[in-house]
Design an enzyme around this catalytic site. Structure first.
Site, PDB file in Angstrom:
ATOM      1  N   SER A 226       0.818  -1.211   0.000  1.00  0.00           N
ATOM      2  CA  SER A 226       0.000   0.000   0.000  1.00  0.00           C
ATOM      3  C   SER A 226       0.850   1.259   0.000  1.00  0.00           C
ATOM      4  O   SER A 226       1.107   1.846  -1.047  1.00  0.00           O
ATOM      5  CB  SER A 226      -0.954  -0.014   1.199  1.00  0.00           C
ATOM      6  N   ARG A 227       1.307   1.688   1.178  1.00  0.00           N
ATOM      7  CA  ARG A 227       2.136   2.888   1.298  1.00  0.00           C
ATOM      8  C   ARG A 227       3.253   2.615   2.295  1.00  0.00           C
ATOM      9  O   ARG A 227       3.032   2.023   3.355  1.00  0.00           O
ATOM     10  CB  ARG A 227       1.308   4.093   1.761  1.00  0.00           C
TER      11      ARG A 227
ATOM     12  N   ALA B  69       3.447  -3.201  -7.814  1.00  0.00           N
ATOM     13  CA  ALA B  69       2.202  -3.964  -7.701  1.00  0.00           C
ATOM     14  C   ALA B  69       1.167  -3.495  -8.722  1.00  0.00           C
ATOM     15  O   ALA B  69       0.378  -4.290  -9.241  1.00  0.00           O
ATOM     16  CB  ALA B  69       1.639  -3.846  -6.282  1.00  0.00           C
TER      17      ALA B  69
ATOM     18  N   GLU C 104      11.160   5.937  -0.009  1.00  0.00           N
ATOM     19  CA  GLU C 104      11.434   5.467  -1.370  1.00  0.00           C
ATOM     20  C   GLU C 104      11.609   6.581  -2.393  1.00  0.00           C
ATOM     21  O   GLU C 104      12.145   6.357  -3.479  1.00  0.00           O
ATOM     22  CB  GLU C 104      10.296   4.560  -1.838  1.00  0.00           C
TER      23      GLU C 104
ATOM     24  N   ASP D 111       6.484  -3.873  -1.234  1.00  0.00           N
ATOM     25  CA  ASP D 111       6.471  -3.261  -2.559  1.00  0.00           C
ATOM     26  C   ASP D 111       6.645  -1.752  -2.443  1.00  0.00           C
ATOM     27  O   ASP D 111       6.807  -1.062  -3.447  1.00  0.00           O
ATOM     28  CB  ASP D 111       5.157  -3.566  -3.285  1.00  0.00           C
TER      29      ASP D 111
ATOM     30  N   HIS E 165       7.815  -0.814  -5.964  1.00  0.00           N
ATOM     31  CA  HIS E 165       6.508  -0.186  -6.178  1.00  0.00           C
ATOM     32  C   HIS E 165       5.929  -0.608  -7.530  1.00  0.00           C
ATOM     33  O   HIS E 165       5.508   0.223  -8.345  1.00  0.00           O
ATOM     34  CB  HIS E 165       6.631   1.340  -6.110  1.00  0.00           C
TER      35      HIS E 165
END
Length: 488
Positions: free
Chosen positions: A417-418, A481, A447, A442, A479
């Site tokens: 998600s975050r 997904a 990031e 992910d 990131h």
């Protein structure tokens, strides 16, 4: 004192003694209490101000009922309003300027200043030189806007000559929307260009011109948008109040997010500056949910490590490849929106005990056999935890140092998600202590500097990121997904 202040004041410090002498004659002192309003938003600016003591704040009224938006604070030596008085007659202020505490300033009436310049051409020429120097040195945005606007004018004339057609005896000219796409990698441009071309070919009187830059949007790069009506942003572009201000000066009227998240966008500032914001309503929810399960299965069964061994002709088995059954485990899904519900449907097929937590309970999740419980119950009882909620003030650092003692020893945590749902320091502590048995990520809290960039030939300065990358109990993807044929 007025004359001495000009020696160090912005705009006038390098001007001639004669000009400073004349300006000093026009200066009148103003002693201001806290909150005193010098310039009101939307009203003409008829004087410029030189600050001697104290500070003034510039704010803009929010169109909602949430008060004012702070833009900047200016202090001693600052000259404000000079550009308006020297160059734009009856120009209205875009913001309010008021005293923040007690302040002493000197005010110069615009009409008196202009009359002085009119009576002395030498002073007028000097002011023009001062304006030119300041513009060259500090406001690249204006230069970019001028160049782009001239280019736009030439392009418009060319388009007009090329795209005129006779329809019922009338001429028409194509309208053009100019868009600057920030944080562009090759796959972004490769996918956007044919789509824009197809759109333009399908339209009669309207077309999109999309340009691309690899730079991310921020304070230093916002000026690149001069001459564009819209900007297209991604997850790590930053559009805070200061950036919104610059974008509005550049003429930007729209921000189009090519992602679902908008936590780096100051929507109140956008509203204040008249910039509309759009976003992708959702990626394929299946893509994100399936990626979360892929992280779990890879992390559990060590298939990424096994594949690497086999490619090196190492066909041995040892405890480093040992996994566990997902069947029978207690799985907690925190956040049961559209993606969370799809994840629950997938994970229920493994034969798990399904627990869920969300402020809004889903009947579909309950129909799968899921039970809604508190966060504390999930922390204490779950073997696997999926973080599927949005990043909000209430959800930031859901996994933190205080939560670690509550977690079931050896828990596997998956986050697609975050990044900031997990406090990175707590994650490292949990991994080192063995409380967290594995983690599939992910997303990563810090990031922005690294994801979607190639750092393979550079040194990564984030030591925590390096330690996570090298930890065999951590599986990271960058990131991706959302990165799915239905999302490209």
């Amino acid at each position: 004192m007025a004359r001495e202040l000009l020696d160090s004041a912005q705009w006038f410090s390098s001007s001639s003694e004669a000009l400073k002498d004349e300006v000093a004659k026009l200066m009148r002192p103003v002693e201001a209490d806290d909150g005193h309003c010098f310039i009101e938003e939307g009203h003409p600016i008829n004087e410029f101000i030189i600050i001697e003591e104290g500070f003034l704040t510039r704010t803009k009224n929010l169109k909602s009922s949430d008060g004012n938006l702070f833009i900047e604070e200016v202090g001693p030596g600052t000259v404000t309003g000079f550009l308006h008085v020297a160059g734009y007659e009856d120009e209205k202020s875009f913001a309010t300027l008021a005293a923040d505490g007690k302040a002493k300033v000197w005010a110069v009436q615009g009409k008196e200043f202009q009359a002085m310049l009119a009576s002395n051409p030498q002073h007028a020429l000097e002011v023009i030189r001062i304006l030119s120097k300041r513009m060259r040195g500090g406001v690249n945005t204006f230069r970019g806007a001028l160049n782009r606007n001239l280019a736009s004018l030439q392009e418009k004339r060319l388009n007009k000559s090329l795209s005129k057609s006779i329809t019922s005896g009338h001429e028409f000219e194509k309208e053009k929307l100019k868009v600057l796409c920030y944080d562009t990698t090759s796959w972004v441009q490769e996918n956007f260009e044919p789509q824009v071309k197809a759109f333009n070919e399908s339209q009669g009187e309207f077309e999109i011109q999309m340009d691309f830059t690899q730079d991310r949007l921020g304070v230093k790069t916002a000026k690149y948008a001069s001459g564009y009506q819209a900007v297209c942003l991604f997850v790590n572009d930053t559009a805070d109040a200061e950036v919104m201000w610059v974008l509005s000066m550049c003429g930007v009227k729209m921000i189009a997010m090519r992602c679902a998240g908008f936590d780096r966008i100051d929507t109140k500032a956008a509203q204040t500056f008249g910039i509309s914001v759009t976003r992708v309503p959702a990626y394929s929810p299946y893509a994100v949910a399936e990626h979360a399960v892929a992280l779990l299965m890879t992390l559990n069964r060590k298939t990424h490590m096994a594949s690497t061994r086999v490619k090196m002709a190492d066909f041995t088995l040892d405890s480093g490849l040992l996994g566990v059954d997902i069947y029978g485990k207690t799985v907690g899904v925190m956040g049961t929106g559209k993606i969370g519900q799809i994840l629950c449907n997938i994970i229920a097929g493994f034969g798990v005990k399904l627990l869920a937590h969300d402020v809004y309970e889903s009947d579909d999740v309950k129909a799968l056999g899921g039970t809604y419980v508190s966060q504390e119950v999930i922390f204490k009882t779950c073997d696997i935890i999926f973080l599927m909620m949005p990043l909000l003030p209430a959800t930031k650092h859901t996994i933190n140092e205080k939560v670690l003692p509550l977690l079931k020893k050896g828990v596997i945590i998956i986050n697609t998600s975050r990044g900031a749902l997990i406090e990175t320091g707590a994650l490292v502590s949990g991994l080192n202590s063995g409380i967290i048995g594995g983690c599939g990520l992910d997303v990563y809290e810090n990031e922005a500097k690294y994801f979607f960039q190639d750092w393979s030939a550079k040194s990564i300065e984030d030591n925590t990121l390096v330690s996570l990358m090298g930890n065999n109990r951590v599986l990271m993807t960058a990131h991706q997904a959302f990165f799915h044929q239905r999302s490209d």
